[in-house]
Design an enzyme around this catalytic site. Structure first.
Site, mmCIF file in Angstrom:
data_model
loop_
_atom_site.group_PDB
_atom_site.id
_atom_site.type_symbol
_atom_site.label_atom_id
_atom_site.label_comp_id
_atom_site.label_asym_id
_atom_site.label_seq_id
_atom_site.Cartn_x
_atom_site.Cartn_y
_atom_site.Cartn_z
ATOM 1 N N THR A 194 0.823 -1.138 -0.051
ATOM 2 C CA THR A 194 -0.089 -0.132 0.046
ATOM 3 C C THR A 194 0.941 1.121 0.003
ATOM 4 O OG1 THR A 194 -1.749 -1.177 1.186
ATOM 5 C CG2 THR A 194 -1.653 1.357 1.262
ATOM 6 N N THR A 207 13.320 5.197 10.832
ATOM 7 C CA THR A 207 13.955 3.969 11.384
ATOM 8 C C THR A 207 13.327 2.977 10.786
ATOM 9 O OG1 THR A 207 14.477 4.956 13.430
ATOM 10 C CG2 THR A 207 14.920 2.600 13.296
ATOM 11 N N CYS A 261 -8.701 -5.072 1.332
ATOM 12 C CA CYS A 261 -8.422 -3.635 1.112
ATOM 13 C C CYS A 261 -9.633 -3.062 -0.022
ATOM 14 C CB CYS A 261 -7.170 -3.245 0.582
ATOM 15 S SG CYS A 261 -5.574 -4.319 0.903
HETATM 16 N N1 PMP Z 1 -1.785 -4.464 -3.895
HETATM 17 C C1 PMP Z 1 -2.497 -5.838 -4.343
HETATM 18 C C2 PMP Z 1 -2.572 -6.074 -5.662
HETATM 19 C C3 PMP Z 1 -2.925 -6.375 -3.192
HETATM 20 O O1 PMP Z 1 -3.662 -7.402 -3.464
HETATM 21 C C4 PMP Z 1 -2.738 -5.994 -1.737
HETATM 22 C C5 PMP Z 1 -3.282 -6.626 -0.549
HETATM 23 N N2 PMP Z 1 -3.798 -7.906 -0.640
HETATM 24 C C6 PMP Z 1 -2.019 -4.678 -1.820
HETATM 25 C C7 PMP Z 1 -1.509 -4.166 -2.744
HETATM 26 C C8 PMP Z 1 -1.906 -4.231 -0.343
HETATM 27 O O2 PMP Z 1 -0.532 -4.748 0.302
HETATM 28 P P1 PMP Z 1 0.016 -4.607 1.714
HETATM 29 O O3 PMP Z 1 -0.915 -5.425 2.508
HETATM 30 O O4 PMP Z 1 1.121 -5.169 1.558
HETATM 31 O O5 PMP Z 1 -0.196 -3.261 2.114
#
Ligand code: PMP
Length: 396
Positions: A78, A242, A330
């Protein structure tokens, strides 16, 4: 729902996360206790921490055939996607290319920062896609020049984009490319070369045996990306603060283990998806969503069942020992319907009845466990239908 001790569930919830490998947890442990140190500290413990971060950086780079200096550690995909899209704004403005193009059904961590740029006056194209979720390379020349951003694999529909063809088409139009390889890197063979040499590449380690809270953005070819955060020189200034030392060490170990096993992982994932599809095939009213198996993320099966809410199905199959998802954790959800599915042309009822099953890569569920999972879906569908025998699905 809690499972009784000793009874393990069949895990098809690999779009949410995958269990950390025991070697990863083991490698992280000393960095959470006796080896705890700030990699910036100018004493021996700090130097050891710095070496551990650089070793992890090399392992992560090797996983995708990149250079260690291209790897910027973040808190996850993200953050990496936000850094890539929002951090490109100054460069896009300077280059006189003001455009960002993102598929309309994209993961929110790409779509939302693009919408932020739109509010700031950039041209942003949300590219229409059909029910297979595929982005045709022929559409690229008609898009705004600047940055084309897409997920290699779509969490909800399982669509595997033709990344190399898209990158070639973008390059021919003078457009830079960001590929989010969250669901492919570390699970199946996937390198900067096979992806067509994107300028920016996103990774997330908890999706293939590493810890949560660690991701990486690969910034290639010196593309000027402005940091989201200010106040430090860590990660060459792209990501001040950090670093998550134990997490980065775990990420490196997950990358190293994955690198030697990608072909096996892919084969096992393909087998699990084929078994699951076969087991689900005969269920009355079940419709697979997304593209056919040859254009899908290995291990990913998605479907709707007429007259059944995805949420009810999910809870009932969990009680039968099967874990799955109704979408990406998400996902933007509007009235229990995934915005991504609606954007790809699915009806509200289809989107509400959607179920996503994605095998984790290590190990993928066995054929026997997968058959059990499919049988559980069949039983639950029968039971839910019996509860509401007359219900209709308006406007599939
Ligand atoms: N990009 C994609 C295509 C995802 O499927 C996801 C979460 N499943 C994310 C980004 C977000 O990843 P993260 O949990 O590492 O923030």
């Amino acid at each position: 729902m809690e499972r009784p001790a000793g009874v393990s569930a069949v895990n098809f919830d690999g779009v949410a996360t995958c269990p950390p490998l025991p070697e990863v947890a083991e490698a992280m442990r000393p960095w959470l206790s006796e080896r705890h140190a700030n990699p910036e500290s100018r004493h021996a413990a700090g130097a050891a921490a710095r070496r551990a971060v650089e070793e992890a950086r090399a392992d992560v780079a090797a996983l995708v055939g990149a250079k260690p200096e291209e790897v910027v550690f973040t808190s996850g995909a993200t953050e990496a996607n936000n850094l890539a899209v929002r951090g490109a704004a100054a460069w896009l403005r300077r280059a006189g290319d003001s455009g960002v193009a993102v598929p309309a059904h994209e993961h929110p961590s790409l779509l939302h920062p693009a919408r932020t740029l739109a509010r700031e006056g950039f041209t942003v194209a949300e590219i229409a896609v059909g029910r297979d979720g595929l982005l045709p390379p022929a559409a690229v020349p008609g898009l705004p020049r600047g940055l084309l951003a897409f997920s290699h694999a779509h969490a909800e529909l399982g669509t595997l984009q033709p990344a190399a063809e898209l990158a070639a088409a973008a390059r021919a139009s003078g457009t830079r490319v960001l590929v989010d390889a969250t669901l492919t890197a570390g699970r199946i063979p996937c390198t900067v070369e096979t992806l067509g040499g994107p300028d920016l590449l996103t990774l997330s380690f908890h999706h293939f045996g590493g810890p949560m809270g660690v991701g990486a953005l690969l910034i290639r070819g010196g593309l000027p990306i402005a940091p989201l955060l200010e106040g430090g020189a860590q990660e060459r200034g792209y990501r001040p603060g950090t670093p998550n030392l134990p997490g980065i060490v775990g990420a490196g170990v997950a990358a190293r283990i994955a690198r030697g096993t990608l072909a096996e992982r892919e084969a096992a994932l393909r087998r699990a998806a084929a078994d699951l599809r076969e087991g689900l095939q005969g269920i009355d009213g079940l419709h697979f969503t997304g593209p056919p198996p040859e254009s899908r993320l290995p291990g990913h099966v998605s479907f709707t069942v007429e007259r059944i809410e995805g949420e009810s199905l999910l809870l009932r199959i969990e009680a039968e020992g099967v874990l799955a998802a109704t979408g990406s954790p998400c996902a933007d959800v509007a009235g229990f319907a995934s915005a991504a599915l609606l954007a790809a042309g699915y009806t509200r009822n289809e989107a509400r009845g959607h179920l996503v099953s994605c095998a984790p890569p290590h190990p993928a569920p066995s054929s026997a466990a997968t058959r059990e999972a499919a049988a559980a879906v069949q039983r639950v569908v029968g039971a839910l239908r019996a509860l509401a025998p007359g219900a209709e699905t308006p406007g599939r």
